[in-house]
Enzyme design. Structure first.
Site, PDB file in Angstrom:
ATOM      1  N   HIS A  89      -3.163  -4.920  -5.381  1.00  0.00           N
ATOM      2  CA  HIS A  89      -4.405  -5.261  -5.372  1.00  0.00           C
ATOM      3  C   HIS A  89      -5.399  -4.512  -6.279  1.00  0.00           C
ATOM      4  O   HIS A  89      -6.231  -5.032  -6.735  1.00  0.00           O
ATOM      5  CB  HIS A  89      -4.945  -5.085  -3.964  1.00  0.00           C
ATOM      6  N   HIS A 140       1.991  -2.977  -2.266  1.00  0.00           N
ATOM      7  CA  HIS A 140       1.223  -4.171  -1.889  1.00  0.00           C
ATOM      8  C   HIS A 140      -0.223  -3.908  -2.442  1.00  0.00           C
ATOM      9  O   HIS A 140      -0.877  -4.534  -3.022  1.00  0.00           O
ATOM     10  CB  HIS A 140       1.630  -4.925  -0.648  1.00  0.00           C
ATOM     11  N   GLU A 141      -0.709  -2.829  -1.660  1.00  0.00           N
ATOM     12  CA  GLU A 141      -2.032  -2.675  -1.949  1.00  0.00           C
ATOM     13  C   GLU A 141      -2.516  -1.853  -3.301  1.00  0.00           C
ATOM     14  O   GLU A 141      -3.423  -2.165  -3.840  1.00  0.00           O
ATOM     15  CB  GLU A 141      -2.541  -1.465  -0.774  1.00  0.00           C
TER      16      GLU A 141
END
Length: 718
Positions: free
Chosen positions: A324, A320-321
Site C-alpha cells: 500500500h 501487504h501494507e
C-alpha cells in the site's frame, strides 16, 4: 573518452577520499566545461551524491568519495543524457513508547519466559532486518519471472554489525546492512494500547489513530522522514500485545498509505514477530514449524494455528501494507492476503501441514506449483514506475493512460486501443489475451467489432481492461462502447468526430440526451468560445455548466423552457477557467452502483479541478482523446426523474491536424436545446450575472492541483 593520469581499473586504495586527474578527449581545445562524477557501491546503489568538477581544455581533477568494498566510478561530460538519478530506499522504522520495556510478546515455545533471545529489542531488529531482505528477494524474483528484470526496492543501509547470519554473531562482523531506525513516540505504552485504537476492535472509535501517531512520530524524528523527501517507510509498532481477557490485540493496526507528495507508511504491530527468523539459518525452521504458539499470544485473523502460519501471516501482512505504501490497492495475490497459505512456497522447496486449514503440505514446490503469494502484474507495473525501483538504463515513459475507442476504418467499426508507453496486457472479463505482453509491448491493438461480436455475447457484461508499461490502466464496458458507436461524420467533409463516455450501471427510463460544445453561435452569428466550466458535484454528479464569453451558459444536463434552465445542486461545485489556447485534455468520472459519483477535468496548462467522490467499492474511469485527437465538447444523458443527476458523461473529440468547419457547431446532434434537440441554435439564456472576465484575466476558482492522477485507493487500507 576519458584517460586517467593517476589511477587504474581494479586498483585498491585504503582511504575514503581519492584525488583523480585526467583528460576528456571528446572536449574540444579551448572549451571550458564540466565533468560529473557518480560513485556506486553494492551493485547499482549510488553511494555519494553526483559531483560536478570544472574542466579546462579537456583536463580535469576531481575528489571522489568512496565506500568500503568495490566502488564503480562513472565519469560523464557535461550534457551526457545517460546520467542517472539516485534511487530512494525503503526505510525501516520501529515505533517504541516513551516508557517502553523494549520487549515483544513471546510464547514459551520461543523461550519467552526464560530469555530475550526472541523477545528483546535486538531480536526484533534482527527479525525485522531479515524480513525486509526476504521481501526484497521475493519482489525481485517476481519482477524477473514476469519479464520486468531482476529489480526490487533497495533498503536504506549503514555500516554496522551484520545480523543476517548466526555465524557472524560469534564475532563482530561489520558490513553494509539494512538500517532500522528506533522512533520514540510521545505516547506511553498504555496510551498506545488503548482499545479504541485497536484496528481489530469492531467498536474502536479511532482505528486509524496508530497510523497517525506513527506518521507524526516519524516526522518529529526528522531526516530521512521529512515530508519533502517523500520517504516510503515500513513501520513496526514494538509495544503490541495480546489482551487474553478481552481476546484483543492491542497497539496493532495493519494499515498502509501512499502519499506521492509526502510520507508513505505501511505499518503493523509486533505481535507475531516472535515467529520470524532472526538469521538466514532459521528461515527453514520458522517456515516449517508445526508447534502451536499457545494461548498467551494473539491468533491474528484466526490463521495462526502453528508457528509457521504465524510467521507467514506476520511477514506477509507486513509486506501487504508496504505494498500500500508503494501505491498498490487491493488487487490479487499478496494484496488479497494470498500470503497466509503460500508464503513458504516463495522460499522453500517444500511446505508443512496447515494446522489452520487442515491440509497437507506440498513436496516438492516447483515453478509450476500453484502459489497465490504473488505480486499482481498491475502492482508490479505501478512499482517499476516509482523511483524506488529504477534501474540506471530505464527511460522516462509517457504518463498517459491507455485509450480505448471505437473508430470507423474504411467503413469497418474497429475498437482501437493505444498507448505510447506500450500496452502490456489486454483482458476481457479478467482473462488475458495471448498478446501483447511485458516482453512484447505494442503501442496499438485493434479488434473489429464483428470479431468481438463473434467471440462474445454482447447481451452479457463484457469488461475490457488494458494495462500499460507506465503503470496506468483503463477499464471500459465493451457492450456500451459498441452500442454507443463513437463516430460522427461532419457533412460535406471527410472529417469524423469521435465520442467516448462513462455510463452508470443502470439507465433511467426517463432521460435527457445532451451535448455541449466549447464553442457556440452568438446572437450575431459568430462563434463564441467557452470561458469557464462549472463542475456540479454534490453527493453524486449533477452535471456541469459551460460558460461562454458573451455571458451565456449551457448546462450539461436538462434544459428548461423559455430560457429557464433547471438549477443544479452540488456542495462540491467548482469552476475552472478556460484561457486562450488552452484545451481540456483529460476527464475523470467517478462511478459507483447505479450512479456517476463525480467529475474532474485537466487542462493543457496543467490545471485540474473537480471532485470524484470515490468510496471503497467505487472506481474512477479516465477519458482521454485518442492519438491525434483533441476534446471539443461534452455529451451525455441525465435523469429526468427525482433529481436531475447524470447517468452518462463523455467527451467529443476532433482531429488535431484538420481544421474544423464552423458548421460543426450547428449540427443538431451536438446541441442541447430546450425543445429536446430539434436542432435550433442555442439562444441567450437568462442568467444570474454576466461574467466579464477576458481570456487573459480568467482564473480558476477554488483551484486544487494536488490530485494524484492515478489515485484510486483510499489513504488508508487494511
Amino acid at each position: 573518452m576519458f584517460t586517467f593520469d593517476n589511477i587504474q581499473d581494479d586498483e585498491e586504495v585504503f582511504q575514503r577520499c581519492v584525488l583523480i586527474s585526467g583528460r576528456c578527449e571528446a572536449v574540444a581545445e579551448g572549451s571550458d566545461t564540466f565533468i560529473q562524477v557518480e560513485t556506486r557501491s553494492n551493485g547499482d546503489e549510488i553511494s555519494f551524491p553526483t559531483q560536478k568538477w570544472p574542466m579546462s581544455h579537456g583536463w580535469f581533477k576531481a575528489l571522489v568519495i568512496l565506500t568500503p568494498g568495490v566502488n564503480s566510478i562513472r565519469f560523464m561530460s557535461e550534457g551526457d543524457e545517460s546520467q542517472s538519478t539516485v534511487t530512494p530506499p525503503l526505510h525501516l522504522a520501529i515505533l517504541v513508547a516513551k516508557d517502553s520495556p523494549l520487549m515483544i510478546d513471546c510464547p514459551a515455545r520461543k523461550f519467552g519466559a526464560l530469555s530475550g533471545a526472541h523477545s528483546s529489542i535486538d531480536a526484533a531488529i534482527a527479525k525485522f532486518r531479515l524480513t525486509a531482505y526476504m521481501w526484497q528477494a521475493l519482489t525481485a524474483e517476481e519482477m524477473r519471472s514476469n519479464g520486468l528484470g531482476r529489480r526490487s526496492f533497495r533498503l536504506e543501509e549503514e555500516w554496522a554489525p551484520d545480523t543476517l547470519s548466526q555465524l557472524t554473531q560469534r564475532q563482530l562482523t561489520m558490513d553494509s546492512t539494512a538500517k532500522v531506525h528506533l522512533i520514540r513516540a510521545d505516547k506511553t505504552v498504555a496510551e498506545l494500547r488503548n482499545a479504541q485504537f485497536a484496528q481489530q476492535n469492531p467498536r474502536a472509535a479511532k482505528p486509524n489513530e496508530l497510523h497517525e501517531i506513527f506518521s507524526h512520530s516519524l516526522k518529529g524524528y526528522g531526516a530521512p522522514f521529512n515530508s519533502e523527501a517523500r520517504p516510503v517507510v515500513a513501520g513496526l509498532i514494538l509495544d503490541s500485545t495480546y489482551d487474553a481477557q478481552n481476546d484483543l490485540i492491542l497497539a496493532h493496526a495493519a494499515l498502509g498509505a501512499h502519499n506521492p507528495n509526502g510520507l508513505s507508511l505501511g505499518m503493523i504491530g509486533s505481535h507475531l514477530t516472535y515467529s520470524w527468523p532472526r538469521f538466514l539459518e532459521e528461515v527453514p525452521d520458522c517456515l516449517l514449524d508445526l508447534a502451536p504458539p499457545g494461548d498467551q499470544v494473539g491468533n491474528d485473523n484466526g490463521e495462526c494455528a502453528s508457528m509457521w502460519e504465524a510467521c507467514s501471516v506476520g511477514q506477509g501482512a507486513f509486506l501487504h501494507e508496504v505494498g500500500h505504501a508503494f501505491s498498490a490497492p487491493h488487487t490479487t495475490g499478496i494484496m488479497a492476503r494470498g500470503y497466509s497459505k503460500d508464503w513458504p512456497k516463495c522460499f522453500l522447496a517444500k511446505t508443512a501441514f496447515s494446522v489452520h486449514a487442515e491440509t497437507e503440505g506440498i513436496e516438492p514446490v516447483t515453478p509450476t506449483t500453484h502459489n497465490n503469494c504473488r505480486w499482481d502484474i498491475r502492482d508490479m507495473l505501478r512499482f517499476v514506475n516509482l523511483p524506488h525501483f529504477n534501474h540506471p538504463h530505464d527511460t522516462v515513459l509517457n504518463k498517459n493512460c491507455p485509450s480505448i475507442e471505437i473508430q470507423d476504418e474504411d467503413d469497418i467499426s474497429t475498437m482501437v486501443i493505444s498507448c505510447e508507453a506500450g500496452i502490456v496486457r489486454v483482458l476481457f472479463n479478467g482473462m488475458a489475451e495471448g498478446g501483447p505482453s511485458v516482453t512484447n509491448l505494442q503501442t496499438s491493438v485493434r479488434y473489429t467489432v464483428e470479431e468481438l461480436q463473434h467471440r462474445f455475447d454482447m447481451q452479457e457484461p463484457l469488461e475490457i481492461e488494458v494495462l500499460s508499461r507506465n503503470g496506468k490502466h483503463t477499464t471500459r464496458d465493451v457492450a456500451r462502447l459498441i452500442a454507443n458507436i463513437s463516430s460522427i461524420r461532419v457533412p460535406g467533409t471527410g472529417i469524423r468526430l469521435q465520442k467516448q463516455s462513462v455510463m452508470s450501471r443502470e439507465a433511467p427510463t426517463n432521460s435527457w440526451q445532451w451535448a455541449v460544445m466549447f464553442k457556440k453561435r452568438g446572437l450575431d452569428g459568430t462563434l463564441v468560445s467557452a470561458s469557464k466550466i462549472d463542475l456540479r458535484v454534490g453527493c453524486i454528479l449533477d452535471g456541469a455548466i459551460v460558460h461562454y464569453k458573451d455571458g451565456t451558459q449551457i448546462p450539461c444536463g436538462p434544459r428548461g423552457q423559455n430560457g429557464k434552465d433547471l438549477n443544479m445542486g452540488g456542495h462540491q461545485a467548482k469552476k475552472i477557467a478556460i484561457p486562450k489556447n488552452v484545451d481540456v485534455v483529460k476527464v475523470a468520472v467517478g462511478t459507483g452502483g447505479s450512479e456517476l459519483r463525480g467529475l474532474r477535468i485537466w487542462l493543457s496548462n496543467g490545471k485540474a479541478m473537480g471532485a470524484l467522490n470515490k468510496r471503497e467499492s467505487d472506481s474512477v474511469e479516465i477519458l482521454v482523446p485518442g492519438s491525434n485527437q483533441r476534446i471539443i465538447g461534452f455529451y451525455g444523458a441525465s435523469n429526468l426523474d427525482s433529481w436531475q443527476s447524470c447517468h452518462e458523461f463523455g467527451i467529443v473529440t476532433a482531429p488535431k491536424d484538420q481544421s474544423i468547419p464552423d458548421s460543426v457547431y450547428d449540427m443538431p446532434e451536438l446541441q442541447n436545446n430546450s425543445d429536446s434537440g430539434a436542432g435550433r441554435p442555442s439562444k441567450k439564456r437568462k442568467i444570474d450575472r454576466v461574467e466579464s472576465e477576458t481570456e487573459d484575466e480568467a482564473t480558476s476558482e477554488d483551484e486544487d492541483n494536488g490530485y494524484d492522477d492515478d489515485s484510486d485507493i483510499d489513504d488508508n487500507e487494511d
